[in-house]
Design a protein around this motif. Structure first.
Motif, PDB file in Angstrom:
ATOM      1  N   ARG A  60       0.868  -1.172   0.000  1.00 15.48           N
ATOM      2  CA  ARG A  60       0.000   0.000   0.000  1.00 15.48           C
ATOM      3  C   ARG A  60       0.901   1.217   0.000  1.00 15.48           C
ATOM      4  N   ARG A 148      -7.937  11.523  -2.806  1.00 17.35           N
ATOM      5  CA  ARG A 148      -8.565  10.694  -1.801  1.00 17.35           C
ATOM      6  C   ARG A 148      -8.751   9.328  -2.421  1.00 17.35           C
ATOM      7  N   ARG A 149      -8.473   8.309  -1.645  1.00 20.48           N
ATOM      8  CA  ARG A 149      -8.703   6.946  -2.116  1.00 20.48           C
ATOM      9  C   ARG A 149     -10.006   6.473  -1.496  1.00 20.48           C
ATOM     10  N   PHE A 150     -10.968   6.175  -2.319  1.00 20.68           N
ATOM     11  CA  PHE A 150     -12.265   5.770  -1.805  1.00 20.68           C
ATOM     12  C   PHE A 150     -12.340   4.307  -1.522  1.00 20.68           C
ATOM     13  N   LYS A 151     -11.670   3.571  -2.366  1.00 20.84           N
ATOM     14  CA  LYS A 151     -11.860   2.139  -2.287  1.00 20.84           C
ATOM     15  C   LYS A 151     -10.604   1.514  -2.835  1.00 20.84           C
ATOM     16  N   GLN A 152      -9.991   0.642  -2.087  1.00 17.29           N
ATOM     17  CA  GLN A 152      -8.910  -0.145  -2.650  1.00 17.29           C
ATOM     18  C   GLN A 152      -9.012  -1.505  -2.025  1.00 17.29           C
ATOM     19  N   GLN A 153      -9.502  -2.439  -2.793  1.00 10.75           N
ATOM     20  CA  GLN A 153      -9.599  -3.780  -2.251  1.00 10.75           C
ATOM     21  C   GLN A 153      -8.619  -4.651  -2.989  1.00 10.75           C
ATOM     22  N   ALA A 155      -7.301  -7.267  -5.208  1.00 11.16           N
ATOM     23  CA  ALA A 155      -7.947  -7.857  -6.374  1.00 11.16           C
ATOM     24  C   ALA A 155      -8.236  -9.322  -6.079  1.00 11.16           C
ATOM     25  N   GLU A 160      -7.657  -7.175 -10.830  1.00  9.61           N
ATOM     26  CA  GLU A 160      -6.237  -6.870 -10.643  1.00  9.61           C
ATOM     27  C   GLU A 160      -6.128  -5.375 -10.490  1.00  9.61           C
ATOM     28  N   ALA A 161      -5.426  -4.982  -9.435  1.00 10.19           N
ATOM     29  CA  ALA A 161      -5.377  -3.557  -9.115  1.00 10.19           C
ATOM     30  C   ALA A 161      -4.795  -2.728 -10.258  1.00 10.19           C
ATOM     31  N   ALA A 162      -3.833  -3.277 -10.936  1.00 10.50           N
ATOM     32  CA  ALA A 162      -3.173  -2.502 -11.986  1.00 10.50           C
ATOM     33  C   ALA A 162      -3.894  -2.701 -13.311  1.00 10.50           C
TER      34      ALA A 162
ATOM     35  N   VAL B  50       0.579  -2.320   5.740  1.00 13.42           N
ATOM     36  CA  VAL B  50       1.573  -1.862   4.753  1.00 13.42           C
ATOM     37  C   VAL B  50       1.515  -2.813   3.554  1.00 13.42           C
ATOM     38  N   ARG B  53      -1.270  -7.848   0.634  1.00 10.98           N
ATOM     39  CA  ARG B  53      -1.358  -9.254   0.265  1.00 10.98           C
ATOM     40  C   ARG B  53       0.017  -9.752  -0.153  1.00 10.98           C
ATOM     41  N   TYR B  58      -2.870 -11.163 -10.895  1.00  8.79           N
ATOM     42  CA  TYR B  58      -3.473 -11.868 -12.024  1.00  8.79           C
ATOM     43  C   TYR B  58      -3.556 -11.000 -13.266  1.00  8.79           C
ATOM     44  N   ASN B  87     -19.070   2.823  -5.933  1.00  7.04           N
ATOM     45  CA  ASN B  87     -18.348   1.908  -5.049  1.00  7.04           C
ATOM     46  C   ASN B  87     -19.198   0.739  -4.586  1.00  7.04           C
ATOM     47  N   ALA B  93     -12.829  -2.272  -8.364  1.00 12.81           N
ATOM     48  CA  ALA B  93     -11.714  -2.737  -7.534  1.00 12.81           C
ATOM     49  C   ALA B  93     -11.110  -1.596  -6.735  1.00 12.81           C
ATOM     50  N   HIS B  94     -10.981  -0.446  -7.330  1.00  6.27           N
ATOM     51  CA  HIS B  94     -10.591   0.715  -6.532  1.00  6.27           C
ATOM     52  C   HIS B  94     -11.009   1.981  -7.255  1.00  6.27           C
ATOM     53  N   ASN B  95     -11.066   3.033  -6.482  1.00  8.35           N
ATOM     54  CA  ASN B  95     -11.625   4.279  -6.980  1.00  8.35           C
ATOM     55  C   ASN B  95     -10.844   5.429  -6.356  1.00  8.35           C
ATOM     56  N   TYR B  96     -10.280   6.274  -7.212  1.00  7.85           N
ATOM     57  CA  TYR B  96      -9.500   7.409  -6.730  1.00  7.85           C
ATOM     58  C   TYR B  96     -10.146   8.712  -7.162  1.00  7.85           C
ATOM     59  N   ARG B  97     -10.151   9.670  -6.261  1.00  9.65           N
ATOM     60  CA  ARG B  97     -10.514  11.020  -6.635  1.00  9.65           C
ATOM     61  C   ARG B  97      -9.247  11.741  -7.094  1.00  9.65           C
TER      62      ARG B  97
END
Lengths: 163, 148
Positions: A60, A148-153, A155, A160-162, B50, B53, B58, B87, B93-97
């Motif tokens: 993170r 601001r990060r609203f959501k980061q789960q 994957a 997949e995050a990227a 930190v 995972r 993938y 969301n 999976a993720h969301n950034y402002r």
């Protein structure tokens, strides 16, 4: 790609990552009712087939002290993009570098890089240095800092995050 | 919180984890630690969040799924409402402002490729806002290595 039932089971078992024990593949095997060797073979096959791109740690950024991150986007001519992208991608502060479609007239940019830094000034200095090195300092670009990060789960499989 | 050995450990593991019986033993040897200490440190770093995972990254497209980066230009007064709506989809999976007219950026990962377009159309219809669909066309790097 069609995955087998065993591959689906293995991916589901890996969804939350490896158990943090000395022999994590054996622990996964116990969960699945497989031998450790079968787990290792199954994972190696998924790597060979390109389903698993990388096996390592997902960090993170914020918690690591990288308080600033910017998505830096460029509008580059098609015949310039690849050479510039390779130079950008080789820089340590650039963590991702992708070509994506323009969506005219709304969105004119076709190269996207993620640049992480400990603060905004360092990110901006890196943008200057990187674009100069890549010979694209004069090309149209935008720097989109995250607020601001609203959501980061993590994957799950299927994600997949990227992206 | 984190000490120098934690940072070295994270840096080493970002280079890739061995797919072998005792994967943390190689890290331990490289850093001059006991294997058990490597495992204990990883547990603590996971507790501190930190590390999110330890495991595989993938390729959603090779998995047969759909994946894209989407952007929306959300009016300030509606930002929280739209963020909540977006969301709520488990596929987000993720969301950034971000600081730009296109101020909401999220990753959509779906089990079926055609679901990406369906969901983006649904989000556009429910919010009345345009959604940019920006799938990856080429990738020039993927080692997510950050000096810790």
């Amino acid at each position: 790609m069609d995955l087998t039932g065993e591959q689906h089971a293995l991916l589901a078992a890996l969804a939350d990552g490896l158990p943090l024990v000395a022999e994590p593949y054996a622990a996964l095997g116990q969960r699945l009712g497989w031998s450790e060797a079968a787990v290792l073979d199954g994972i190696r096959t998924l790597v060979e087939e390109g389903v698993i791109k990388r096996f390592g740690v997902v960090v993170r950024h914020h918690e690591l002290g990288y308080r600033a991150n910017a998505m830096v986007v460029f509008d580059l001519p098609d015949d310039e993009l690849q050479a510039a992208a390779r130079i950008l991608a080789a820089r340590p502060a650039v963590t991702l570098c992708y070509r994506r479609p323009r969506r005219l007239p709304r969105w004119p940019y076709n190269l996207f890089c993620m640049i992480h830094g400990r603060d905004r000034a360092r990110v901006l200095a890196e943008v200057e240095a990187a674009t100069t090195a890549a010979g694209i300092a004069q090309r149209p670009r935008a720097v989109l800092f995250s607020k601001r990060r609203f959501k980061q789960q993590a994957a799950r499989y299927g994600g997949e995050a990227a992206a | 919180m984190m000490d120098e050995l934690d940072r070295q450990l994270i840096n080493w593991l970002q280079g890739g984890l061995p797919i072998a019986e005792a994967p943390f033993a190689a890290a331990a040897a490289a850093l001059g630690l006991a294997e058990d200490e490597v495992v204990q440190r990883l547990r603590r770093l996971a507790e501190l969040r930190v590390l999110s995972r330890v495991g595989p990254m993938y390729d959603a497209v090779r998995l047969g799924g759909g994946l894209t980066l989407a952007a929306m230009a959300v009016p300030e007064a509606r930002f929280d409402e739209v963020a909540e709506l977006v969301n709520a989809y488990p596929e987000v999976a993720h969301n950034y402002r971000r600081e730009h007219r296109w101020n909401m950026w999220f990753v959509l990962a779906t089990e079926r490729p055609e679901r990406v377009g369906e969901l983006l159309a649904e989000i556009a219809a429910r919010t009345g806002l345009a959604v940019l669909d920006l799938p990856k066309e080429a990738e020039y790097f993927l080692a997510l290595r950050l000096p810790a």
